[in-house]
Motif scaffolding. Structure first.
Motif, mmCIF file in Angstrom:
data_model
loop_
_atom_site.group_PDB
_atom_site.id
_atom_site.type_symbol
_atom_site.label_atom_id
_atom_site.label_comp_id
_atom_site.label_asym_id
_atom_site.label_seq_id
_atom_site.Cartn_x
_atom_site.Cartn_y
_atom_site.Cartn_z
ATOM 1 N N LEU A 290 30.366 53.839 28.853
ATOM 2 C CA LEU A 290 29.221 53.436 29.679
ATOM 3 C C LEU A 290 28.552 52.175 29.143
ATOM 4 C CD1 LEU A 290 27.536 56.881 30.494
ATOM 5 C CD2 LEU A 290 29.165 55.571 31.884
ATOM 6 N N LYS A 291 28.567 51.998 27.838
ATOM 7 C CA LYS A 291 27.910 50.815 27.251
ATOM 8 C C LYS A 291 28.588 49.519 27.666
ATOM 9 C CE LYS A 291 30.489 50.903 22.873
ATOM 10 N NZ LYS A 291 31.481 51.889 23.365
ATOM 11 N N ASP A 292 29.857 49.610 28.108
ATOM 12 C CA ASP A 292 30.597 48.415 28.507
ATOM 13 C C ASP A 292 30.439 48.096 29.992
ATOM 14 O OD1 ASP A 292 31.890 47.912 25.912
ATOM 15 O OD2 ASP A 292 32.912 49.802 26.302
ATOM 16 N N LEU A 293 29.806 48.986 30.752
ATOM 17 C CA LEU A 293 29.632 48.758 32.187
ATOM 18 C C LEU A 293 28.895 47.453 32.499
ATOM 19 C CD1 LEU A 293 28.831 52.314 33.603
ATOM 20 C CD2 LEU A 293 30.783 50.879 34.228
ATOM 21 N N PRO A 294 27.780 47.138 31.836
ATOM 22 C CA PRO A 294 27.079 45.894 32.174
ATOM 23 C C PRO A 294 27.944 44.647 31.992
ATOM 24 C CG PRO A 294 25.632 47.341 30.937
ATOM 25 C CD PRO A 294 26.996 47.948 30.872
ATOM 26 N N ARG A 295 28.776 44.626 30.969
ATOM 27 C CA ARG A 295 29.653 43.469 30.749
ATOM 28 C C ARG A 295 30.647 43.337 31.905
ATOM 29 N NH1 ARG A 295 31.847 45.025 26.532
ATOM 30 N NH2 ARG A 295 30.473 44.042 25.012
ATOM 31 N N VAL A 296 31.241 44.462 32.305
ATOM 32 C CA VAL A 296 32.226 44.424 33.392
ATOM 33 C C VAL A 296 31.559 44.019 34.703
ATOM 34 C CG1 VAL A 296 33.946 45.755 34.671
ATOM 35 C CG2 VAL A 296 33.638 46.158 32.213
ATOM 36 N N MET A 297 30.359 44.505 34.942
ATOM 37 C CA MET A 297 29.646 44.114 36.158
ATOM 38 C C MET A 297 29.297 42.624 36.120
ATOM 39 S SD MET A 297 28.436 44.794 39.125
ATOM 40 C CE MET A 297 28.235 46.573 39.362
ATOM 41 N N TRP A 298 28.958 42.115 34.960
ATOM 42 C CA TRP A 298 28.685 40.670 34.830
ATOM 43 C C TRP A 298 29.922 39.863 35.195
ATOM 44 C CZ3 TRP A 298 30.640 36.529 32.148
ATOM 45 C CH2 TRP A 298 29.851 35.375 32.143
ATOM 46 N N TYR A 299 31.077 40.293 34.672
ATOM 47 C CA TYR A 299 32.327 39.626 35.035
ATOM 48 C C TYR A 299 32.502 39.599 36.555
ATOM 49 C CZ TYR A 299 34.475 39.702 30.295
ATOM 50 O OH TYR A 299 34.789 39.492 28.974
ATOM 51 N N LEU A 300 32.354 40.760 37.176
ATOM 52 C CA LEU A 300 32.575 40.862 38.620
ATOM 53 C C LEU A 300 31.673 39.913 39.386
ATOM 54 C CD1 LEU A 300 33.880 42.291 41.074
ATOM 55 C CD2 LEU A 300 32.017 43.964 40.940
ATOM 56 N N ARG A 301 30.424 39.836 39.010
ATOM 57 C CA ARG A 301 29.480 38.963 39.721
ATOM 58 C C ARG A 301 29.864 37.495 39.570
ATOM 59 N NH1 ARG A 301 23.980 40.359 37.230
ATOM 60 N NH2 ARG A 301 23.114 39.090 38.936
ATOM 61 N N GLN A 302 30.306 37.107 38.373
ATOM 62 C CA GLN A 302 30.731 35.727 38.161
ATOM 63 C C GLN A 302 31.974 35.399 38.980
ATOM 64 O OE1 GLN A 302 28.846 33.532 36.270
ATOM 65 N NE2 GLN A 302 27.499 35.310 36.363
ATOM 66 N N GLU A 303 32.889 36.325 39.047
ATOM 67 C CA GLU A 303 34.135 36.105 39.786
ATOM 68 C C GLU A 303 33.877 36.007 41.284
ATOM 69 O OE1 GLU A 303 36.194 38.574 36.193
ATOM 70 O OE2 GLU A 303 35.813 39.561 38.114
ATOM 71 N N LEU A 304 33.013 36.868 41.787
ATOM 72 C CA LEU A 304 32.681 36.814 43.212
ATOM 73 C C LEU A 304 32.027 35.481 43.574
ATOM 74 C CD1 LEU A 304 31.327 40.437 43.813
ATOM 75 C CD2 LEU A 304 33.420 39.438 44.762
ATOM 76 N N ALA A 305 31.264 34.924 42.650
ATOM 77 C CA ALA A 305 30.591 33.642 42.907
ATOM 78 C C ALA A 305 31.581 32.498 43.086
ATOM 79 C CB ALA A 305 29.631 33.324 41.766
ATOM 80 N N HIS A 306 32.821 32.680 42.591
ATOM 81 C CA HIS A 306 33.848 31.651 42.717
ATOM 82 C C HIS A 306 34.748 31.870 43.937
ATOM 83 C CE1 HIS A 306 33.145 31.212 38.184
ATOM 84 N NE2 HIS A 306 32.747 30.077 38.734
ATOM 85 N N CYS A 307 34.435 32.870 44.744
ATOM 86 C CA CYS A 307 35.269 33.193 45.912
ATOM 87 C C CYS A 307 34.391 33.203 47.167
ATOM 88 C CB CYS A 307 35.942 34.550 45.738
ATOM 89 S SG CYS A 307 37.133 34.608 44.390
ATOM 90 N N PRO A 308 34.192 32.046 47.804
ATOM 91 C CA PRO A 308 33.324 31.972 48.994
ATOM 92 C C PRO A 308 33.735 32.930 50.102
ATOM 93 C CG PRO A 308 33.889 29.774 48.204
ATOM 94 C CD PRO A 308 34.721 30.723 47.416
ATOM 95 N N ALA A 309 35.015 33.253 50.188
ATOM 96 C CA ALA A 309 35.473 34.167 51.242
ATOM 97 C C ALA A 309 34.911 35.576 51.059
ATOM 98 C CB ALA A 309 36.999 34.209 51.266
ATOM 99 N N LEU A 310 34.437 35.883 49.861
ATOM 100 C CA LEU A 310 33.866 37.206 49.578
ATOM 101 C C LEU A 310 32.342 37.151 49.486
ATOM 102 C CD1 LEU A 310 36.418 38.501 46.904
ATOM 103 C CD2 LEU A 310 36.316 39.099 49.327
ATOM 104 N N GLN A 311 31.747 36.194 50.186
ATOM 105 C CA GLN A 311 30.290 35.999 50.109
ATOM 106 C C GLN A 311 29.530 37.238 50.552
ATOM 107 O OE1 GLN A 311 28.853 32.741 52.494
ATOM 108 N NE2 GLN A 311 26.940 32.576 51.355
ATOM 109 N N ASP A 312 29.991 37.898 51.610
ATOM 110 C CA ASP A 312 29.303 39.096 52.099
ATOM 111 C C ASP A 312 29.355 40.215 51.057
ATOM 112 O OD1 ASP A 312 28.738 37.781 54.426
ATOM 113 O OD2 ASP A 312 30.334 38.730 55.593
ATOM 114 N N PHE A 313 30.498 40.352 50.402
ATOM 115 C CA PHE A 313 30.636 41.367 49.363
ATOM 116 C C PHE A 313 29.724 41.028 48.180
ATOM 117 C CE2 PHE A 313 33.656 43.477 46.119
ATOM 118 C CZ PHE A 313 32.954 44.669 46.196
#
Length: 339
Positions: A290-313
């Motif tokens: 559970l302590k690693d969840l925030p890091r993984v969520m941070w990764y996901l948010r950064q990756e989504l920011a680089h994919c305009p096609a997933l803007q709604d997500f």
């Protein structure tokens, strides 16, 4: 008969006329257990995988195949699949994760990249390595809405379900167009070992290997769920790895496209990991991840920011998920790049 008795009797048959000692190691996220077997002049590793809980056959088949093709995996000394017992070469205790720092990481990761390239060059036997199917990729992403969202008390409405479906399908369309190679599927700093007297890193936990996108093992290590590196350094590693790929992998794919492929593969993996870490706690009572969840969520948010096609997500994550997620698990701070 208790598992300890089964292990003892089997080892007595395998290690004849020699005294030995068994010391069990801390567990991992599976039902497998490991123990170090001490003999007077050497050590082995025991894998104890109860057949009703874990199937050793994929490990045995893949280990033999990879070793035959030059990969640095543990040699299997003895096996009894009916009882779920394997005696393995002992790689020691020096896990790569424990020696990584800002001074050592570049050299170690370069070696890790070379070994990924070597794995990708291994000819694939379809009977040994299944395809990373669309169904499997989607099933893994759906762990996000099956485990994390309920854990956050977020109801998946019809609108949400449609958004998730469209997002997952867009991701899948990209992954299917990436070059398909041998993929370890869990190639990170806790599954790589430093071996005495050897330059190659020892590779473990490979039993789930498949044929899949050539970006998968790269993102597993540079965006490790257990350790983070500055963004500038990560981008440099992506470019270095791209330069190491075969000419066939470069065909119709420049560095910009490769970087996009990396982001999309990362999104798939991190959606899966978010779901798995929550499931390990909710279903299996293992809270250590559970302590690693925030890091993984941070990764996901950064990756989504680089994919305009997933803007709604991305909007769904930022507006509806993050307030609840942060309240429960906290928020991860980005590492600063060092010039």
């Amino acid at each position: 008969m208790q598992r300890e008795q089964i292990v003892q009797q089997w080892l007595e048959q395998i290690i004849e006329k020699q005294a030995f000692e068994i010391k069990y190691l801390a567990g991992d996220a599976s039902f497998r257990r490991y123990a170090r077997i001490y003999l007077p002049d050497q050590t082995y590793m025991l894998m104890d995988a109860p057949p009703e809980k874990e199937d050793c056959l994929p490990f045995v088949q893949i280990a033999a195949y990879l070793e035959h093709h030059g990969a640095r995996v543990p040699h299997i000394v003895a096996q009894d699949l009916s009882r779920g017992l394997l005696l393995l070469e002992d790689f020691g205790d020096e896990v790569l994760a424990n020696v990584l720092n800002s001074q050592t990481v570049d050299a170690y990761y370069l070696q890790a990249f070379k070994q990924i390239i070597q794995l990708q060059a291994i000819p694939v036997d379809p009977l040994t390595f299944p395809k990373y199917s669309v169904e499997k990729l989607v099933q893994e992403m759906r762990l996000f809405d099956q485990w994390l969202l309920p854990d956050l008390n977020i109801d998946v409405t019809e609108t949400h379900a449609d958004l998730l479906h469209r997002s997952y399908q867009w991701i899948i369309e990209n992954l299917e167009h990436q070059p398909q190679v041998l993929v370890h599927r869990d190639y990170h700093s806790r599954n790589l070992m430093l071996l005495k007297g050897e330059d190659d890193l020892g590779v473990i936990d490979f039993q789930d290997a498949v044929v899949g996108p050539d970006t998968y093992d790269l993102i597993s290590i540079i965006r490790d769920a257990y350790v983070q590196w500055p963004s500038r350094q990560v981008q440099q590693w992506i470019a270095e790895f791209y330069a190491m790929l075969s000419e066939q992998s470069h065909k119709n794919r420049d560095l910009a496209q490769f970087k996009l492929d990396v982001e999309i593969m990362s999104i798939q993996r991190h959606l899966k990991i978010l779901g798995i870490f929550v499931r390990l706690y909710v279903r299996d009572g293992k809270s250590g991840y559970l302590k690693d969840l925030p890091r993984v969520m941070w990764y996901l948010r950064q990756e989504l920011a680089h994919c305009p096609a997933l803007q709604d997500f991305q909007h769904f994550i930022e507006i509806e998920v993050m307030p609840v997620f942060t309240a429960k698990y906290g928020e991860y701070a980005e590492l600063e790049d060092v010039a």
